[in-house]
Design an enzyme around this catalytic site. Sequence first.
Site, short mmCIF file in Angstrom:
data_model
loop_
_atom_site.label_atom_id
_atom_site.label_comp_id
_atom_site.label_asym_id
_atom_site.label_seq_id
_atom_site.Cartn_x
_atom_site.Cartn_y
_atom_site.Cartn_z
N ASP A 62 0.81 -1.22 0.00
CA ASP A 62 0.00 0.00 0.00
C ASP A 62 0.85 1.27 0.00
O ASP A 62 0.34 2.35 -0.31
CB ASP A 62 -0.93 0.01 1.21
CG ASP A 62 -1.99 -1.07 1.10
OD1 ASP A 62 -2.41 -1.35 -0.03
OD2 ASP A 62 -2.38 -1.65 2.13
N ARG A 103 -7.65 0.70 -0.20
CA ARG A 103 -8.93 1.23 0.28
C ARG A 103 -8.87 2.73 0.55
O ARG A 103 -9.81 3.45 0.27
CB ARG A 103 -9.33 0.50 1.57
CG ARG A 103 -10.00 -0.85 1.33
CD ARG A 103 -11.48 -0.79 1.63
NE ARG A 103 -12.21 -1.54 0.61
CZ ARG A 103 -13.52 -1.76 0.62
NH1 ARG A 103 -14.26 -1.32 1.61
NH2 ARG A 103 -14.11 -2.40 -0.36
N LEU A 138 -3.02 -11.30 -6.87
CA LEU A 138 -1.89 -11.43 -7.79
C LEU A 138 -0.96 -10.23 -7.71
O LEU A 138 0.26 -10.36 -7.84
CB LEU A 138 -2.39 -11.60 -9.23
CG LEU A 138 -3.04 -12.97 -9.52
CD1 LEU A 138 -3.84 -12.91 -10.81
CD2 LEU A 138 -1.98 -14.05 -9.60
#
Lengths: 401, 401
Positions: A141, A189, A299
Site C-alpha cells: 500500500d 482502500r 496477484l
Amino acid sequence: MKNIIVGQSGGPTAVINSSVVGVYEAAKELGSTHIYGMVHGIEGFLKGEYIDLKDVLDEEKVELLKRTPSAYLGSCRYKLPPFEKDREVYEKIFSKLDELEIEYFFYIGGNDSMDTIKMLSDYAKENGKSQRFIGIPKTIDNDLPITDHCPGYGSAVKYIATSLKEIIRDNESFGVEKPTVCIVEIMGRHAGWLTAGAALAKGEDCCGVDAIYLPEEVFDIDEFKARVKHLAETKSSVVIAVSEGITTADGKFVCEIGAENAPVDAFGHKQLSGCGKTLADIIHNEFGLKTRAIEFSTLQRAATHLASLTDINEAIEVGKLAVKAADEGKTGMMITILRDNNYGIYDIHDIANVEKKIPTEWIDSENKQMKNEYIEYARPLIKGELLPIFKDGVVCHLIRK
Amino acid sequence: MKNIIVGQSGGPTAVINSSVVGVYEAAKELGSTHIYGMVHGIEGFLKGEYIDLKDVLDEEKVELLKRTPSAYLGSCRYKLPPFEKDREVYEKIFSKLDELEIEYFFYIGGNDSMDTIKMLSDYAKENGKSQRFIGIPKTIDNDLPITDHCPGYGSAVKYIATSLKEIIRDNESFGVEKPTVCIVEIMGRHAGWLTAGAALAKGEDCCGVDAIYLPEEVFDIDEFKARVKHLAETKSSVVIAVSEGITTADGKFVCEIGAENAPVDAFGHKQLSGCGKTLADIIHNEFGLKTRAIEFSTLQRAATHLASLTDINEAIEVGKLAVKAADEGKTGMMITILRDNNYGIYDIHDIANVEKKIPTEWIDSENKQMKNEYIEYARPLIKGELLPIFKDGVVCHLIRK
C-alpha cells in the site's frame, strides 16, 4: 549468543521474504547462535510456534526464498492490547523471549505491525527489560509515513504496469467499430498509491491507461460516465484504472452504488461486487458498450515472478539494517528508506498507525492522470529483475515443511 | 514474386504473433516480393486495410514481436457468408488478391477462423482461382480437433499454473483458525482444457489446487458445498479452480444460479457475476467462511512475459510450415502439431467448426483432479521461457504505428 527473532505480519507482499533474508544474513554475520522465526507472527509466537532459520536455510534456499511470495514464516493480523489493560500477554511474550535468550526482536509489517513494535518497546522500557525492538517496513500500500517508500510497493507496481500493458494490448485487438471498455480495479482502500502505478504502463510502445481514479479524490459518477462515453467514441480500446477505495461525495464506496436497490442472491443475501464490476455494469447498461471488469486481486501482491530487483534489494537491506540498528543499541524504531539509495531510522511512535496519502499536487485531476512528479518518484522503484527459477515450466518457491 | 498475405482472427493469445513471425520468415526465405498482413483480419482486408510486413519488420523487431501479446495486425470476429448466398464478398476478396498478385493466403485462428479458410479454398476450387489457402492453428482453448494441441494453449497454462502457485502461497499465509476459500475462475465456456491446466501448479513445493471443476462434467452444487466445507475444516487454505463454463444438471450456467432471484442494479438491470464470484458468495453465505473470487480474465491469454518457449517455437514453426505447404501446392488445409515434436497437415473440412473436449478418462471425477494422463500431456507444452525485454522496469512490445 545474540539470539534474535523475526516475524512477518499483515498482508503478504512479493518481497516480504527478502527482508527475512536480510535479517538472517546480518544475524549470521553477527554470530547469532539462534536466528528464530515466529510462525504466524506474534500470534503464533504466543502459542510457542517458531523455527530456527539456521536449521532450514542455506545458500541455495536463500535464493529460492527471495523468489517466494507471501509470508514464508506465516503471517497474522493480531493487535496487541494496551499493556495498561492486559499485562498477561506481555508477560508471556517477555518470558518466552527470556527463555530463548532472545536479545533482538524484528517485525516486518505495515502500520498495524509497527504498533506491535511500539507497544513491545514501550513495555520493555517501562519494565526494565533489555530486549530491543526494531520495525522493518513492508506494505504494497506504500502508506507508511516518514519512509520515502515501502518494500513491496515497487514489485506490486511493476506487476500492475506490466499487466496493464498486456491488458491494453489485448483490449485493442479488435477494431474501432467495436470499442471495449475495460475497468481494472486495483487494491488500496484509503490511499491510491497502487492505482497510481497504472501510470507506468505508458511508454513509447503503449498509450497507457485512459484514466486513473484514486481514493484521494471524490468520485463523480457523472464525470466518469461522460469521460468514458467520449473515449469510446474516439478509441477502439478504453482501459481505466480505478482504486477499490473510490468514494462518492456522500462518502459511499462506489461498490455500494450497485447495491442501492438491494440486489440479493438466491439465498436472500446482499451481493457486493467490486467497484470495477459496478462501473463496468453501469457503462454497459447506460451506453450499450461492451465492457469487461478485471481485478488484480491477490496477484498484485504475490507475483514474485515479476518482482522488481530494486525492491528485493531494498527489502534485504532494511532487514540487514534492522539487525545493525539493534546491535548498536537502538530500540522502538523503524528502518526507513530515503530518496537516492540511502536509508535512515526513525522513532516508531511517529510511524505506527499513521497513513500517508498521495500528495494532491501529483494528481492531474482534470485529465485523470498522474503528473510527472509521481512518475519520477515511482519509476526507479520498479527497475531491475531477478529471474525466477523454473522447474517443469513453473516457478519454484521455498515452503516451510 | 510469390506475394503472400497473413491475417489474425478471433481471440488473442500470448503467441499469435509468433506465427506471424514464422510466416514472415518463411516467406522471406521463399523470396516473396510482398509479405502482406491484413489489418483486423479478413474484415479489415475487405476494407482495403493491410500493411507490408517487409516495411515494418527487421531482426530486432521480430524479437519484440515474439514477446508481444495479442494480435499485432489486429483481429476480427468476421464470419464469411456461404458463397451460395452471397458471392459479392468473395468476388471482392479475390479481386483484391488478384490485384495485389497474392498467391498464398494464411489465416491464424481457431474453429471459426478455420471456417474462413474452408470457404475461401472451396470458392477458389469451384471458380478456378489459383490462390492457395492454409490455416494456422491458434487458440488458448485448445479445442481444435486433429491437432494434438494448439499454439497459445501452453503459454496460457504456464500463466495459470504459475499464478495459481502464487495465489496458493498468498492464500495460506494466515493460520488454520482462519481458513480462506479462494475460487479461481478460468476461461473456457465449453471445454475445460484451460481449467485442467490448474493441475500443473502441484509439485514438490506446492500442494496444488484442492479441486478442479470442468465443464465436461455436470456441476453438482451440493457436492461442491460439502467438499469445500470439509476442506475448510482441515486446511488453512482452500483454492479451487472452476471453469467459467460449468453447468448444473438442468443445463444452467453456474453464474446464473446467483441471478435466479433476479438481482438488479440501481438501474433495474440484471447483474451477472462470474461463476467464481457466485460460488464464493454461496460458500461465504452458507458457512460464514472468508472467501475470495479471482478471475484471470484476459491476463491468461495476454501474459506473454510468462510465455512458454515451447509454445512460441511451435507457433513459429506452424507459421513456417504453412508457407512451405502452400508452396508445395497444398490448399484448404491446416497445419497440425503431433506428439513428440512432429507436425502434420490435415483437410480443413474435418477441422472447421469441430470442438475437441478433454477425454473423460483423463478426469478423476471422484477427487476432482486431473489424472496423470493429462499431466503427461500438458507438462511438455509449458516448458521453457523466452526472457522478456524490459525497459524502465516494464516489458516492451511491438505495436503497429
